[in-house]
Design a protein around this motif. Structure first.
Motif, PDB file in Angstrom:
ATOM      1  N   GLY A   1       0.811  -1.213   0.000  1.00 20.26           N
ATOM      2  CA  GLY A   1       0.000   0.000   0.000  1.00 20.26           C
ATOM      3  C   GLY A   1       0.839   1.255   0.000  1.00 20.26           C
ATOM      4  O   GLY A   1       0.595   2.190  -0.762  1.00 20.26           O
ATOM      5  N   SER A   2       1.847   1.282   0.867  1.00 23.59           N
ATOM      6  CA  SER A   2       2.736   2.432   0.955  1.00 23.59           C
ATOM      7  C   SER A   2       3.565   2.597  -0.305  1.00 23.59           C
ATOM      8  O   SER A   2       3.737   3.705  -0.822  1.00 23.59           O
ATOM      9  N   LEU A   3       4.076   1.475  -0.833  1.00 22.23           N
ATOM     10  CA  LEU A   3       4.918   1.542  -2.027  1.00 22.23           C
ATOM     11  C   LEU A   3       4.111   1.939  -3.257  1.00 22.23           C
ATOM     12  O   LEU A   3       4.625   2.608  -4.152  1.00 22.23           O
ATOM     13  N   GLU A   4       2.837   1.536  -3.303  1.00 18.52           N
ATOM     14  CA  GLU A   4       1.992   1.924  -4.429  1.00 18.52           C
ATOM     15  C   GLU A   4       1.864   3.440  -4.506  1.00 18.52           C
ATOM     16  O   GLU A   4       1.995   4.042  -5.572  1.00 18.52           O
TER      17      GLU A   4
ATOM     18  N   GLU B   1      -9.987  -2.425  11.687  1.00 18.28           N
ATOM     19  CA  GLU B   1      -9.994  -2.568  13.149  1.00 18.28           C
ATOM     20  C   GLU B   1      -9.066  -1.584  13.849  1.00 18.28           C
ATOM     21  O   GLU B   1      -9.214  -1.335  15.049  1.00 18.28           O
ATOM     22  N   HIS B   2      -8.109  -0.999  13.115  1.00 22.86           N
ATOM     23  CA  HIS B   2      -7.188  -0.058  13.742  1.00 22.86           C
ATOM     24  C   HIS B   2      -7.761   1.361  13.804  1.00 22.86           C
ATOM     25  O   HIS B   2      -7.155   2.242  14.391  1.00 22.86           O
ATOM     26  N   LEU B   3      -8.929   1.573  13.199  1.00 19.65           N
ATOM     27  CA  LEU B   3      -9.538   2.902  13.180  1.00 19.65           C
ATOM     28  C   LEU B   3     -10.244   3.200  14.497  1.00 19.65           C
ATOM     29  O   LEU B   3     -10.779   2.298  15.145  1.00 19.65           O
ATOM     30  N   SER B   4     -10.267   4.479  14.864  1.00 21.54           N
ATOM     31  CA  SER B   4     -11.063   4.892  16.020  1.00 21.54           C
ATOM     32  C   SER B   4     -12.536   4.904  15.620  1.00 21.54           C
ATOM     33  O   SER B   4     -12.880   4.845  14.429  1.00 21.54           O
ATOM     34  N   ALA B   5     -13.411   4.984  16.618  1.00 21.60           N
ATOM     35  CA  ALA B   5     -14.851   5.011  16.341  1.00 21.60           C
ATOM     36  C   ALA B   5     -15.203   6.207  15.458  1.00 21.60           C
ATOM     37  O   ALA B   5     -16.006   6.088  14.521  1.00 21.60           O
TER      38      ALA B   5
ATOM     39  N   LEU C   1      -7.280   9.371   7.454  1.00 21.88           N
ATOM     40  CA  LEU C   1      -7.742   8.188   6.715  1.00 21.88           C
ATOM     41  C   LEU C   1      -6.953   8.017   5.413  1.00 21.88           C
ATOM     42  O   LEU C   1      -6.561   6.901   5.057  1.00 21.88           O
ATOM     43  N   LEU C   2      -6.717   9.114   4.704  1.00 23.54           N
ATOM     44  CA  LEU C   2      -5.948   9.037   3.454  1.00 23.54           C
ATOM     45  C   LEU C   2      -4.547   8.496   3.710  1.00 23.54           C
ATOM     46  O   LEU C   2      -4.040   7.652   2.958  1.00 23.54           O
ATOM     47  N   ASN C   3      -3.929   8.961   4.788  1.00 17.09           N
ATOM     48  CA  ASN C   3      -2.583   8.497   5.113  1.00 17.09           C
ATOM     49  C   ASN C   3      -2.577   7.032   5.540  1.00 17.09           C
ATOM     50  O   ASN C   3      -1.707   6.267   5.142  1.00 17.09           O
ATOM     51  N   GLN C   4      -3.573   6.656   6.343  1.00 14.92           N
ATOM     52  CA  GLN C   4      -3.611   5.284   6.843  1.00 14.92           C
ATOM     53  C   GLN C   4      -3.857   4.272   5.728  1.00 14.92           C
ATOM     54  O   GLN C   4      -3.353   3.145   5.774  1.00 14.92           O
ATOM     55  N   PHE C   5      -4.656   4.675   4.724  1.00 14.21           N
ATOM     56  CA  PHE C   5      -4.957   3.754   3.635  1.00 14.21           C
ATOM     57  C   PHE C   5      -4.129   4.042   2.382  1.00 14.21           C
ATOM     58  O   PHE C   5      -4.420   3.523   1.303  1.00 14.21           O
ATOM     59  N   HIS C   6      -3.116   4.924   2.536  1.00 18.79           N
ATOM     60  CA  HIS C   6      -2.173   5.208   1.449  1.00 18.79           C
ATOM     61  C   HIS C   6      -2.907   5.622   0.171  1.00 18.79           C
ATOM     62  O   HIS C   6      -2.607   5.132  -0.920  1.00 18.79           O
TER      63      HIS C   6
ATOM     64  N   VAL D   1     -11.429  10.121  -3.541  1.00 21.68           N
ATOM     65  CA  VAL D   1     -12.017   9.262  -4.570  1.00 21.68           C
ATOM     66  C   VAL D   1     -11.290   7.918  -4.612  1.00 21.68           C
ATOM     67  O   VAL D   1     -11.920   6.849  -4.656  1.00 21.68           O
ATOM     68  N   HIS D   2      -9.961   7.970  -4.586  1.00 22.22           N
ATOM     69  CA  HIS D   2      -9.156   6.748  -4.561  1.00 22.22           C
ATOM     70  C   HIS D   2      -9.470   5.942  -3.308  1.00 22.22           C
ATOM     71  O   HIS D   2      -9.604   4.707  -3.359  1.00 22.22           O
ATOM     72  N   LEU D   3      -9.597   6.616  -2.162  1.00 25.23           N
ATOM     73  CA  LEU D   3      -9.887   5.949  -0.895  1.00 25.23           C
ATOM     74  C   LEU D   3     -11.211   5.204  -0.955  1.00 25.23           C
ATOM     75  O   LEU D   3     -11.289   4.022  -0.620  1.00 25.23           O
ATOM     76  N   VAL D   4     -12.268   5.907  -1.372  1.00 24.66           N
ATOM     77  CA  VAL D   4     -13.594   5.287  -1.430  1.00 24.66           C
ATOM     78  C   VAL D   4     -13.601   4.119  -2.410  1.00 24.66           C
ATOM     79  O   VAL D   4     -14.157   3.053  -2.128  1.00 24.66           O
ATOM     80  N   SER D   5     -12.960   4.305  -3.565  1.00 24.05           N
ATOM     81  CA  SER D   5     -12.891   3.233  -4.558  1.00 24.05           C
ATOM     82  C   SER D   5     -12.184   2.014  -3.985  1.00 24.05           C
ATOM     83  O   SER D   5     -12.617   0.868  -4.170  1.00 24.05           O
ATOM     84  N   HIS D   6     -11.076   2.254  -3.287  1.00 21.22           N
ATOM     85  CA  HIS D   6     -10.298   1.163  -2.684  1.00 21.22           C
ATOM     86  C   HIS D   6     -11.131   0.422  -1.637  1.00 21.22           C
ATOM     87  O   HIS D   6     -11.146  -0.819  -1.588  1.00 21.22           O
TER      88      HIS D   6
END
Length: 207
Positions: free
Chosen positions: A75-78, A137-141, A177-182, A187-192
C-alpha cells in the motif's frame, strides 16, 4: 538539500541525519512552498507529498526529488512509486550513509531505487503487485464514522453537521484516513474501500 516534512519530530530527525553528512547543507520546512529555497535535491515524505497535491500546491519547484516511503508494504509503495521522482528511500533505512549515497547518485543523474522498492515494481510489472485489502480494526470510532460517510458521498460540510464537529475536525480525520490507507485523494480511498468489500456500496437513497 531541502527537507520538506510536516511532522516536526521526523523533520528534526532528518536534519540530524543530514548534518552528519560532510559537505551537505540542509534546510527544513514543514510544507511545499514555505519560502524560496535554492536547492540541489529535495527530500520529501510520501504523506507530505500527498497533502501538498491534495491542497493543489505546485510541486514543480521540487525537482529533483527523493521520496521517502513510510514502509516496505504494498500500500505504501503503491502511493510512493505513483509519484514522479528521481529516487526513493525507505524510512526504516534512513541513515547518514544511505542519504549521502542517494544524493550522490541523484546528482549524477542516476535513479535511486532500494531493493524492496525495485522488487515491488518488478512484481507489479509482472502483474503480481496486488495491494492487500484494507483493515478497519485499527480505526477509532470517529474515523470509522467519517469513513462510512465518505463512502456515501457526503461532503465535509455534511459530515461536520451530522457528527456535530467542525469542518477543520472533518478535514483532519479525512487526512488521517488518506494516510492510513495510502490513498492520494478521497475518490481513490472510497474506490479502494468499496473494491475490497470491507464496506458495502451505499443504498442510493441512504443519504
Amino acid at each position: 538539500m531541502l527537507i520538506v516534512e510536516e511532522q516536526e519530530v521526523i523533520r528534526r530527525g532528518l536534519l540530524a541525519i543530514t548534518d552528519a553528512i560532510p559537505g551537505v547543507r540542509a534546510v527544513a520546512v514543514a510544507e511545499v512552498g514555505a519560502g524560496d529555497v535554492e536547492t540541489d535535491v529535495t527530500l520529501i515524505s510520501t504523506a507530505t507529498l500527498m497533502n501538498a497535491e491534495q491542497a493543489g500546491v505546485s510541486l514543480d519547484r521540487l525537482r529533483p526529488v527523493i521520496v521517502i516511503a513510510s514502509a516496505a508494504q504494498p500500500g505504501s509503495l503503491e502511493v510512493a512509486t505513483s509519484r514522479r521522482a528521481n529516487g526513493y528511500l525507505l524510512q526504516r533505512d534512513l541513515t547518514a550513509g544511505s542519504v549521502r549515497d542517494a544524493l550522490a547518485q541523484v546528482l549524477h543523474g542516476r535513479l535511486v531505487i532500494p531493493e524492496p522498492i525495485a522488487a515491488y515494481l518488478l512484481d507489479r510489472a509482472r502483474g503480481h503487485g496486488v495491494v492487500p485489502p484494507p483493515r478497519l480494526e485499527h480505526l477509532s470510532a470517529r474515523e470509522t464514522e467519517v469513513l462510512n460517510m465518505l463512502v456515501t458521498g457526503a461532503s465535509n460540510k455534511e459530515i461536520a453537521h451530522r457528527l456535530g464537529i467542525s469542518i477543520h475536525g472533518v478535514k483532519r480525520h479525512v487526512s488521517t484516513l488518506l494516510n492510513q490507507f495510502h490513498s492520494p485523494n478521497r475518490v481513490h480511498l472510497v474506490s479502494h474501500i468499496l473494491r475490497s468489500g470491507v464496506i458495502s456500496s451505499p443504498d442510493p437513497g441512504a443519504r
